[in-house]
Design an enzyme around this catalytic site. Structure first.
Site, PDB file in Angstrom:
ATOM      1  CG  PHE A 154      -1.659   1.064   1.294  1.00  0.00           C
ATOM      2  CD1 PHE A 154      -2.652   1.498   0.529  1.00  0.00           C
ATOM      3  CD2 PHE A 154      -1.744   2.067   2.158  1.00  0.00           C
ATOM      4  CE1 PHE A 154      -3.363   2.564   0.460  1.00  0.00           C
ATOM      5  CE2 PHE A 154      -2.424   3.368   2.470  1.00  0.00           C
ATOM      6  CZ  PHE A 154      -3.386   3.718   1.539  1.00  0.00           C
TER       7      PHE A 154
ATOM      8  CE  LYS B 214       5.077   3.942   9.711  1.00  0.00           C
ATOM      9  NZ  LYS B 214       3.820   3.649   9.753  1.00  0.00           N
TER      10      LYS B 214
END
Length: 578
Positions: A131, A181
């Site tokens: 995503f 991340k």
């Protein structure tokens, strides 16, 4: 921590930074930005950059939350062009990152220093079509000076240091840092390098004495010389050296579109802008010169018209540029200098002599008086050229002016005489609609005490007018001047001249009421449809201490002249109805 960094913290009153303390990648990034003296960040948060935004909470930085990532990067770009410092923007992964692409390409084409920081999904998800995953480093390789994908938190300080060094040295440009991340969440002891060493990267080029002597010799032999001063003059902060060199040698100066402001438009030696929509005198100077001295100029197709064999046919071309790839790329050159224009001119000035050019200067003055920029006035009809003249006269040429792209952009370049560097901010190489307004926001933030005017068309303004929210929220006093001809004006002009008046998809009459739109955001909105109304509302706009949107309703059918059609040469100019 080095002595230099300790002094930097003390001098700039920045927060104390503990070296060796274990911190996250997000905190590492912010500490690096502090040490690079970054004050403003333009951005938009999202999932992949939440660790960074969490670290930003309550931090030293002034973060400007734009309403679109394109607004963020154009504002960072405007900040960079207005200051010479690198602009910084942040976007999340996937669509956030890809929304920066147009702005990155804009900065690359115009050599603007930017550091663009994007988040990405965790490395364990890379390549899985996760995503909001996008290979932003791969996407931007052709349009950045360099792109980084950070794989290890321990590499992050070095990468940030290198990014700022690459963006601001040599020929400036955008650098992208993509941070997964997991790297943003990882921890490591904080370090920051004192110096940058990048194998194979030559940050600056100082011209040799031999090159400078050859440059001076070629110039001194000319009887009809002309300087073509490009954006490199502004990037190198060489405006004083250019003026000193021009005045000592008595050589007239043509400013390219990107070079406007690098030499005062009011100076007796100024010939203004050449090319497709340049003036008659500048183009005649190029056609008749025996020496064209290109200083930080690319000799792009809007000047040469792509007819490089017929460009400056009587001249030896001398070219100085910090980017060796530009030398001889577009035109055949007789003398080249691979070096910074500031240091080249500084070395050349003591050696230079006054050219035997007075007869040439007198000829140019005669052309300038005979063929100035002009347009037909028509009673109560508000002409777009008159709007730009109004902006110039009311500010005495002292404002910072940004533009979008189209007819209004060319009229601004023609009728606003820029006196200072970094006072004209426009998308030159890429021609990006939607650039002007957010760029003005960045310029105004950089110079809160200057008058900043954003000249936009009714088409381009609708691409980024959501950033009215920012000027309202922070009371950023940008004055927006909409040159509203209710159509895509430059497209309409080409369809009129070259497509037998087949006006295909250029009608913008269903645009919003821009006054009501401004008021909906809490911004003062004004409108003018006649010359008298224009003077009155513009005076009111300048007197207002906050942002203002002025909708100038101008004549729809006005064309930009002079004009050299694509495929023609500079001697085939259309001067217009007059």
């Amino acid at each position: 921590m080095s002595v230099e960094m300790a002094e930097l913290q003390k001098k700039n009153d920045i927060p104390p930074i503990q070296f060796g303390e274990e911190v996250t990648g997000a905190e590492t990034l912010l500490r690096c930005l502090i040490l690079e003296q970054v004050e403003y960040i333009f951005g938009y948060p999202g999932g992949a950059v939440l660790p960074i935004y969490d670290s930003l909470y309550g931090s030293y930085f002034k973060h400007i939350l734009t309403r679109h990532e394109q607004g963020a990067i154009h504002a960072a770009d405007g900040y960079a062009r207005a200051t010479g410092k690198p602009g910084v923007c942040i976007a999340t992964s996937g669509p956030g990152a890809t929304n920066l692409v147009t702005g990155i390409a804009t900065a690359q084409m115009d050599s603007v220093p930017l550091v663009c920081i994007t988040g990405n999904v965790a490395q364990s998800l890379i390549g899985t079509d996760a995503f909001q995953e996008a290979n932003i480093t791969g996407i931007t390789i052709p349009i950045t000076k360099h792109s980084y994908f950070v794989r290890d938190i321990r590499d992050l300080p070095r990468i940030v240091k290198e990014a700022f060094h690459i963006a601001t040295t040599g020929r400036p440009g955008p650098v992208l840092i993509d941070i997964p991340k997991d790297v943003a969440n990882a921890k490591a002891p904080f370090t920051y390098p004192d110096q940058v060493e990048i194998r194979g990267y030559r940050a600056s080029l100082v011209p040799s004495d031999e090159e400078v002597h050859e440059f001076v010799k070629a110039v001194s032999e000319a009887k009809r010389p002309v300087i073509l001063a490009g954006g490199g003059i502004i990037a190198a902060q060489a405006e004083k050296e250019l003026r000193d060199f021009a005045e000592k040698t008595r050589i007239p100066v043509i400013n390219t579109f990107m070079g406007l402001g690098g030499f005062p438009g009011t100076h007796e030696l100024s010939l203004a802008m050449p090319g497709m929509h340049g003036n008659y005198t500048a183009n005649q100077a190029l056609l008749n010169a025996d020496c064209v001295i290109g200083l930080g100029a690319r000799f792009d197709d809007r000047i040469t018209m792509g007819r490089t064999k017929e460009f400056a046919p009587k001249a030896r071309i001398v070219h100085v540029d910090i980017d060796p790839a530009e030398l001889g790329k577009n035109v055949e050159t007789a003398v080249t200098v691979a070096g910074d224009v500031k240091s080249t001119l500084a070395k050349a000035i003591p050696l230079a002599k006054t050219c035997d050019s007075e007869a040439w200067i007198n000829q140019l003055k005669e052309w300038r008086e005979q063929y100035p920029y002009k347009y037909k006035k028509d009673g109560d009809v508000l002409k777009p050229q008159a709007v730009i003249e109004l902006l110039y006269n009311s500010t005495d040429g002292e404002a910072i002016v940004t533009t979008d792209v189209g007819q209004h952009q060319m009229w601004t370049a023609q009728y606003y005489k820029f006196k200072h560097p970094r006072s004209f901010i426009s998308s030159g190489g890429l021609g990006t609609m939607g650039f002007g307004f957010p760029a003005a926001i960045g310029a105004q933030i950089a110079h809160p005490d200057r008058t900043v005017i954003s000249v936009v068309g009714d088409g381009g303004f609708q691409m980024t007018n959501q950033e009215l929210a920012i000027v309202s929220q922070y009371n950023i006093p940008v004055k927006v001047a909409i040159v509203n001809n209710q159509c895509l004006g430059m497209v309409r002009q080409w369809q009129e001249l070259f497509y037998d008046n087949r006006y295909s998809q250029i009608d913008l009459t269903c645009s919003p009421d821009f006054v009501k739109l401004a008021e909906a955001y809490g911004v003062k909105g004004l409108r003018a449809s006649t010359p008298e109304e224009a003077e009155a509302v513009w005076a009111e706009a300048l007197a207002h201490d906050g942002p203002v949107v002025v909708d100038f309703r101008v004549a729809q059918g006005e064309n930009v002249y002079p004009m050299v059609a694509t495929g023609n040469t500079l001697d085939q100019m259309e001067l217009g109805d007059d």
